[in-house]
Design an enzyme around this catalytic site. Sequence first.
Site, PDB file in Angstrom:
ATOM      1  N   GLN A 236       0.813  -1.214   0.000  1.00 55.78           N
ATOM      2  CA  GLN A 236       0.000   0.000   0.000  1.00 55.78           C
ATOM      3  C   GLN A 236       0.847   1.265   0.000  1.00 55.78           C
ATOM      4  O   GLN A 236       0.315   2.372   0.090  1.00 55.78           O
ATOM      5  CB  GLN A 236      -0.934  -0.015   1.203  1.00 55.78           C
ATOM      6  CG  GLN A 236      -1.936  -1.156   1.171  1.00 55.78           C
ATOM      7  CD  GLN A 236      -2.744  -1.291   2.456  1.00 55.78           C
ATOM      8  OE1 GLN A 236      -2.629  -0.475   3.376  1.00 55.78           O
ATOM      9  NE2 GLN A 236      -3.566  -2.330   2.540  1.00 55.78           N
TER      10      GLN A 236
ATOM     11  N   HIS B  17      -1.033   0.113   5.562  1.00 56.49           N
ATOM     12  CA  HIS B  17      -1.598   1.077   6.509  1.00 56.49           C
ATOM     13  C   HIS B  17      -0.677   2.286   6.730  1.00 56.49           C
ATOM     14  O   HIS B  17      -0.331   2.637   7.857  1.00 56.49           O
ATOM     15  CB  HIS B  17      -1.912   0.397   7.844  1.00 56.49           C
ATOM     16  CG  HIS B  17      -2.954  -0.672   7.743  1.00 56.49           C
ATOM     17  ND1 HIS B  17      -3.514  -1.271   8.863  1.00 56.49           N
ATOM     18  CD2 HIS B  17      -3.544  -1.268   6.681  1.00 56.49           C
ATOM     19  CE1 HIS B  17      -4.392  -2.182   8.468  1.00 56.49           C
ATOM     20  NE2 HIS B  17      -4.420  -2.186   7.136  1.00 56.49           N
TER      21      HIS B  17
ATOM     22  N   GLU C 134     -15.053   3.577   9.423  1.00 53.27           N
ATOM     23  CA  GLU C 134     -15.605   4.647  10.247  1.00 53.27           C
ATOM     24  C   GLU C 134     -15.542   6.013   9.575  1.00 53.27           C
ATOM     25  O   GLU C 134     -14.614   6.321   8.819  1.00 53.27           O
ATOM     26  CB  GLU C 134     -14.830   4.741  11.570  1.00 53.27           C
ATOM     27  CG  GLU C 134     -14.995   3.543  12.466  1.00 53.27           C
ATOM     28  CD  GLU C 134     -14.279   3.689  13.793  1.00 53.27           C
ATOM     29  OE1 GLU C 134     -14.367   2.759  14.612  1.00 53.27           O
ATOM     30  OE2 GLU C 134     -13.632   4.753  14.031  1.00 53.27           O
TER      31      GLU C 134
ATOM     32  N   TYR D 210      -9.884   7.374  19.517  1.00 53.18           N
ATOM     33  CA  TYR D 210     -10.973   6.769  18.747  1.00 53.18           C
ATOM     34  C   TYR D 210     -10.995   5.246  18.806  1.00 53.18           C
ATOM     35  O   TYR D 210     -11.748   4.613  18.082  1.00 53.18           O
ATOM     36  CB  TYR D 210     -10.965   7.336  17.310  1.00 53.18           C
ATOM     37  CG  TYR D 210     -11.462   8.755  17.363  1.00 53.18           C
ATOM     38  CD1 TYR D 210     -12.800   9.052  17.198  1.00 53.18           C
ATOM     39  CD2 TYR D 210     -10.603   9.787  17.726  1.00 53.18           C
ATOM     40  CE1 TYR D 210     -13.278  10.338  17.347  1.00 53.18           C
ATOM     41  CE2 TYR D 210     -11.065  11.084  17.883  1.00 53.18           C
ATOM     42  CZ  TYR D 210     -12.401  11.350  17.697  1.00 53.18           C
ATOM     43  OH  TYR D 210     -12.878  12.623  17.873  1.00 53.18           O
TER      44      TYR D 210
ATOM     45  N   TYR E 152     -10.110 -10.467  10.165  1.00 50.88           N
ATOM     46  CA  TYR E 152     -10.374 -11.176   8.914  1.00 50.88           C
ATOM     47  C   TYR E 152     -10.631 -12.662   9.140  1.00 50.88           C
ATOM     48  O   TYR E 152     -11.307 -13.314   8.351  1.00 50.88           O
ATOM     49  CB  TYR E 152      -9.218 -10.966   7.937  1.00 50.88           C
ATOM     50  CG  TYR E 152      -9.067  -9.514   7.529  1.00 50.88           C
ATOM     51  CD1 TYR E 152     -10.027  -8.895   6.728  1.00 50.88           C
ATOM     52  CD2 TYR E 152      -7.995  -8.749   7.962  1.00 50.88           C
ATOM     53  CE1 TYR E 152      -9.914  -7.562   6.359  1.00 50.88           C
ATOM     54  CE2 TYR E 152      -7.866  -7.419   7.603  1.00 50.88           C
ATOM     55  CZ  TYR E 152      -8.831  -6.831   6.796  1.00 50.88           C
ATOM     56  OH  TYR E 152      -8.708  -5.502   6.453  1.00 50.88           O
TER      57      TYR E 152
END
Length: 377
Positions: A86, A157, A247, A257, A268
Site C-alpha cells: 500500500q 496502513h 468509520e 478513537y 479477517y
Amino acid sequence: MSVLAKSLVTLVAVLAAPAVAQTVESSAGNLTATVVAEGLDHPWALGFLPDGRMLVTERSGQLRVISEGVVGEPIAGVPAVYNQGQGGLLDLALSPDFATNGRIYLTFAEPAQEAGLQRGQGTAVLSARLVLDGDSGRLEDGKVIFRMNKFTTTNRHFGSRVVIGQDGNLFVTLGERGEQDRAQDVTDLAGAIVRIAPDGSVPPDNPKPEGWAPELWSKGHRNPQGATLRDDGVLFTVEHGARGGDEVNMPKAGANYGWPVISYGVDYSGVTIGEGTQKDGLEQPLHYWDPSISPSGLDFYDGDLLPAWQGDLLAGGLSGELLVRLDMEGDTVVGEERLFSRQLGRIRDVRVGPDGAIYLLTDEDNGRLIRVAPEGL
C-alpha cells in the site's frame, strides 16, 4: 479573464476529449460519469491548479499534470518512494497561497535509507515549490518536513491524507502500519492524526494529554485514507476497519478513537477484536459501515451544480467500488446514498472541483480521472 473563469473554461474543455459516459439516477437527478483521462498508474490524489489544470499523484512515484484530458510527463524532483503493498506516492495539497508561492505538500511512504535510517519505511510529508513548464515541470526547494518516528518493515496502513487547516497548519493522517497496538501507544505517531505547522514544527496550541507525543492531534485510528475540512474548519475523516467497522470520524483534539480496543468490525479470521464496540473514554464514530466498503477520499459538497447536496459528505469506496453520499445535519449523519455501485471500479479519491462537478480517481493499472455532474452538464 479572471483566474476562476479560466479555471471553469479549462474544466469544461476536458469534455471535448474522447470519453466514456455512464448515467445513474440519484436523489439530485440523473448523474453522468464521464472519463476525463486514463492511463494513470494507480492514481492516489487529485488537486486543482488555479488555471484549471489538475495535479495527480500515482502510487508508483509520479506526479503529473492533466490538461484537457492529456496526461503530462512526470514532474521532476519527486522524492524516492517505497512502492510496495500500500506504499508509494500518496496525497497532495496545494498551499492556500499557491498562486503566489507555488508551494505544495506531498505525503509518501519513505524508504528508511532516504530518511537516514537502517531499515523499514514510514509515512513522510514533503514541502516543495512546483515550477510548471507546459504540462510538466519540476519540484524545487523540496524538504521533508515530517516523518513517522518509528519506521517498520510492514507494507500496509500508511494512511495518508494531508489537509490544510484554516489557520494554515497541516493535519496528516497516519495508519498504524498493520501493527494494531501502535494505535494506542501515545509516544508513537502511528495510528493517529498529527497536526504540524507548514515548516514541520509543532503548533503551540496542539493538545497536550499526559505522555502524548507533541505532534499528536488524536489517536486510536486504524488506517484513515480520507480527510477534509468542513466550511467552519472542523476536520472529518474516514478510515478502514478490518472485516467491517469502517468509520467516519470528526477527530477532536486529544481524543482517542479506540482502535483496536473497540471496533464495529471483526478480524479477517472472524475473531472478535478488542473489548467490544464501546468503552468509557473512547470516542464513537459518527457513522460506520459493516460490511466494509474500504473508504478512501473524502470531501464536502460545496458546489452549485447539486444544490440539494450542499454540506453533505462524499466518500469513495475501494472494495465497495462506489461513490457514497452521506446526508449531514450538523455533526450527524442522517442518511446514506450509494451511487455507481460496481460500475466505475475502485474509487481512491473524491474531490469537488471549482466547476461544481465531482471528480473521482480509480485505483487500477489503467487508472482513470472521472467527472460526475448532472446529466447534460
